[in-house]
Scaffold this active site. Structure first.
Site, PDB file in Angstrom:
ATOM      1  N   CYS A   1      -8.359  47.194 -16.630  1.00 44.28           N
ATOM      2  CA  CYS A   1      -9.330  46.867 -15.599  1.00 44.28           C
ATOM      3  C   CYS A   1     -10.670  46.539 -16.252  1.00 44.28           C
ATOM      4  O   CYS A   1     -10.984  47.016 -17.323  1.00 44.28           O
ATOM      5  CB  CYS A   1      -9.459  48.056 -14.656  1.00 44.28           C
ATOM      6  SG  CYS A   1     -10.744  47.907 -13.435  1.00 44.28           S
TER       7      CYS A   1
ATOM      8  N   HIS B   1      -4.625  49.896  -7.829  1.00 41.53           N
ATOM      9  CA  HIS B   1      -5.723  50.381  -8.669  1.00 41.53           C
ATOM     10  C   HIS B   1      -7.059  49.795  -8.210  1.00 41.53           C
ATOM     11  O   HIS B   1      -8.039  50.518  -8.025  1.00 41.53           O
ATOM     12  CB  HIS B   1      -5.460  50.002 -10.126  1.00 41.53           C
ATOM     13  CG  HIS B   1      -6.579  50.344 -11.050  1.00 41.53           C
ATOM     14  ND1 HIS B   1      -6.562  51.423 -11.906  1.00 41.53           N
ATOM     15  CD2 HIS B   1      -7.774  49.757 -11.249  1.00 41.53           C
ATOM     16  CE1 HIS B   1      -7.687  51.474 -12.588  1.00 41.53           C
ATOM     17  NE2 HIS B   1      -8.442  50.465 -12.207  1.00 41.53           N
ATOM     18  N   GLU B   2      -7.097  48.489  -8.040  1.00 43.66           N
ATOM     19  CA  GLU B   2      -8.349  47.833  -7.684  1.00 43.66           C
ATOM     20  C   GLU B   2      -8.873  48.273  -6.325  1.00 43.66           C
ATOM     21  O   GLU B   2     -10.071  48.453  -6.141  1.00 43.66           O
ATOM     22  CB  GLU B   2      -8.167  46.311  -7.722  1.00 43.66           C
ATOM     23  CG  GLU B   2      -7.868  45.772  -9.096  1.00 43.66           C
ATOM     24  CD  GLU B   2      -8.835  46.258 -10.157  1.00 43.66           C
ATOM     25  OE1 GLU B   2     -10.026  46.459  -9.841  1.00 43.66           O
ATOM     26  OE2 GLU B   2      -8.408  46.448 -11.301  1.00 43.66           O
TER      27      GLU B   2
ATOM     28  N   HIS C   1     -10.885  51.325  -6.516  1.00 49.32           N
ATOM     29  CA  HIS C   1     -12.298  51.067  -6.801  1.00 49.32           C
ATOM     30  C   HIS C   1     -13.023  50.604  -5.541  1.00 49.32           C
ATOM     31  O   HIS C   1     -14.154  51.011  -5.270  1.00 49.32           O
ATOM     32  CB  HIS C   1     -12.429  49.981  -7.869  1.00 49.32           C
ATOM     33  CG  HIS C   1     -12.014  50.409  -9.238  1.00 49.32           C
ATOM     34  ND1 HIS C   1     -12.430  51.587  -9.819  1.00 49.32           N
ATOM     35  CD2 HIS C   1     -11.220  49.801 -10.163  1.00 49.32           C
ATOM     36  CE1 HIS C   1     -11.922  51.688 -11.036  1.00 49.32           C
ATOM     37  NE2 HIS C   1     -11.173  50.627 -11.264  1.00 49.32           N
TER      38      HIS C   1
ATOM     39  N   HIS D   1     -12.651  55.288 -12.729  1.00 50.29           N
ATOM     40  CA  HIS D   1     -11.553  55.557 -13.652  1.00 50.29           C
ATOM     41  C   HIS D   1     -11.479  57.036 -14.008  1.00 50.29           C
ATOM     42  O   HIS D   1     -12.491  57.740 -14.025  1.00 50.29           O
ATOM     43  CB  HIS D   1     -11.729  54.754 -14.940  1.00 50.29           C
ATOM     44  CG  HIS D   1     -11.462  53.303 -14.763  1.00 50.29           C
ATOM     45  ND1 HIS D   1     -12.109  52.319 -15.475  1.00 50.29           N
ATOM     46  CD2 HIS D   1     -10.612  52.649 -13.937  1.00 50.29           C
ATOM     47  CE1 HIS D   1     -11.660  51.136 -15.105  1.00 50.29           C
ATOM     48  NE2 HIS D   1     -10.763  51.313 -14.167  1.00 50.29           N
TER      49      HIS D   1
END
Length: 578
Positions: free
Chosen positions: A109, A247-248, A251, A257
């Site tokens: 990332c 994952h994104e 965020h 992280h």
């Protein structure tokens, strides 16, 4: 990603980061080579330059600057390498050894691992996390991959399920919309795309997302269009889009992280995470997102993480020749003017059927799409020539779905027809000619069939019609005897539909609730007044509505504060295991 992407909310692909205008190369070489001493072979000058640039990019060293760069010491560089090794689960040697360089070249990332300024603090303190102040968030795929085997419908379906991973366990609700007012804008871009986080071609950083906040990019999520995006592929060189998207979106809702090796929020891409229909977040990620938003009412924090799976779990179908799933406009009935052929609650969600199409509402009565989906493409096994259905319901005895048309019926397990169907409705001891409506009453767990002014009561557990039926209706005072549709809903009430109106009967009551009938289109199909804060997309036939990018758009509201949505993803099926 697949486990942990980085950056402004994005994971990166394989390949080393590019060296930037960092420390003077000679000073870098001297500082790092001196640290190696005789204990290990000195790294190559190229590796040293890339290593320091990498450490600066991802938060382990202050941003590269020629003026301050000359003040870097061997001790500071060694500490930065040690911190990176600890975060990445490596042996902490403090030098740029082979394992460290290999990890630096792993797809990841774009977001930094450490918060800004962490390098200069004696005790690293994580700044307060940012989060969304509202619970209903809209999203839109603004641009799609240009050269990818994944069709648009597949991309949108994967985005839907990646967001659903987070909304399944938190009070957050995500709704796809058309237009530029989405909270989370999703793009596939190449190289420099004007957000401060340029992509670097195949490999390197693969995606990023921006944290919540007041800035205009809050929540926006970008994927590198040069990456070989895949889904359910055996190609080891591909980048699994679902894994990276989960994952994104972590965020995009405020998670940074972490070093935990099992977390989806670890920065490095670790491959596919499994079937989107069955994937569940690791415990570490559940706890962190619960700390931000709390727990969804239907979720217990102490519940067993591995929930039972259905015997035949549903699959995410592949797109047919990557063609758009939006039906031809001339064939699409309008949800705001139509009366419906059938209405049913299935797996806790409401389905409104009209002709060959259906609309779907979530448990919170949020319309999934303003455009209908094609019935035959979702319910696999219905005859292609079937132009409508008379009634639909989910059996309480085994949770299979039953469709009626004329004197025949079909039974579905999930969205696949069972063998041996269709069969005659005489199996239910019903007369030929079909039925108008069917539903299961929560009050007595009996199924009621309606035809003209008659109704029958049926026991799904014994598969027998109760004696004394049919009876002359209506059973519930204030409800018309001749119905179009009926449905049991998750609030415990029963709903009866006729024409463009509906009646509500509270659980156990024998008369309609005061104030009914009400408008079906307004209360269920998002056909009311425009939202006060919605984007004005221009006039249209129903309130403020129009078209954008070839999709029907409508900015409407109801008592459930629903958001405007584009055409339904036909490749976004129900998660039948709910």
């Amino acid at each position: 990603m697949g486990r942990r992407p980085r950056g402004p909310g994005s994971p990166r692909g394989p390949g080393p980061p590019r060296p930037g205008p960092g420390l003077p190369p000679l000073l870098l070489v001297l500082a790092l080579a001196a640290h190696g001493g005789c204990a290990a072979p000195a790294p190559r000058a190229e590796d040293l330059s890339l290593g320091v640039e990498w450490l600066s990019r991802f938060g382990y060293l202050p941003p590269a600057d020629p003026a301050s760069g000359q003040l870097q010491t061997q001790e500071e560089l060694s500490k930065a390498i040690t911190a990176m090794q600890q975060f990445g689960g490596l042996e902490t040697t403090g030098i740029l050894d082979e394992a460290t360089l290999a990890l630096m070249k792993t797809p990841r990332c774009s977001l930094p691992d450490l918060p800004p300024g962490a390098q200069s603090r004696r005790k690293r303190q994580t700044p307060p996390p940012t989060k969304w102040s509202k619970r209903n968030l809209s999203w839109r795929v603004r641009t799609f991959p240009r050269d990818s085997p994944l069709g648009r419908d597949t991309v949108r379906a994967l985005m839907y399920y990646a967001l659903k991973v987070w909304s399944d366990i938190t009070p957050l609700n995500f709704h796809e919309v058309a237009g530029n007012a989405a909270d989370i804008q999703i793009d596939f871009s190449k190289a420099d795309h004007n957000d401060g986080y340029p992509f670097d071609g195949p490999g390197g950083t693969v995606a990023h997302a921006f944290f919540p906040g007041d800035h205009h990019t809050a929540g926006d999520t970008h994927f590198d269009d040069d990456e070989p995006w895949t889904f359910r592929s055996s190609d080891a060189h591909g980048m699994d889009l679902f894994a990276v998207a989960v994952h994104e979106f972590g965020h995009a809702i405020g998670l940074s992280h972490v070093a935990a090796p099992s977390s989806i929020m670890q920065p490095y891409y670790q491959g596919p995470v499994g079937d989107p229909l069955r994937y569940g977040l690791p415990y570490e990620d559940r706890v962190r997102v619960w700390q931000l938003y709390g727990v969804r009412e239907s979720v217990s924090p102490t519940a067993q993480l591995d929930t039972p799976e259905p015997e035949e779990p549903p699959l995410l179908p592949e797109p047919p020749n990557n063609r758009s799933s939006t039906p031809p406009q001339k064939d699409v009935p309008h949800r705001c003017t139509a009366h419906f052929d059938a209405v049913a609650q299935i797996r806790g969600e409401a389905f409104f059927f009209k002709g060959k199409y259906f609309w779907r509402l979530t448990r919170d009565r949020h319309l999934v799409s303003l455009q209908p989906a094609q019935m035959h493409r979702f319910w696999r096994g219905l005859p292609l020539h079937l132009d409508s259905v008379d009634a639909v319901y989910e059996r309480t005895s085994d949770h299979k779905i039953v469709f009626f048309k004329g004197d025949r019926y079909w039974v579905f397990k999930d969205n696949n027809v069972e063998e041996g169907y269709p069969r005659p409705v005489s199996d239910f001891s019903l007369p030929p000619g079909g039925i108008d409506a069917v539903f299961s009453w929560a009050h007595n767990d009996r199924t009621y069939f309606f035809k003209d002014q008659l109704y029958w009561r049926y026991d799904d557990h014994t598969r027998r019609m109760d004696p004394g039926y049919p009876a002359q209706g209506p059973l519930w005072r204030g409800v018309p005897s001749m119905l179009d549709d009926a449905m049991r809903w998750s609030d415990g009430a029963s709903y009866f539909f006729r024409g463009q109106e509906y009646w509500k009967v509270l659980d156990g009551e024998l008369e309609a609730a005061p104030g009914y009938p009400q408008s079906t289109a307004r209360d269920w199909l998002v056909c009311g007044e425009p939202l006060a804060d919605a984007e004005d997309v221009g006039p249209g036939p129903q309130g403020r509505s129009g078209a954008q990018d070839g999709l029907a758009v409508c900015s409407c509201t109801s008592d459930a504060h629903r958001l405007a949505l584009p055409s339904l993803l036909l490749l976004t099926p129900l998660l039948w295991g709910l």
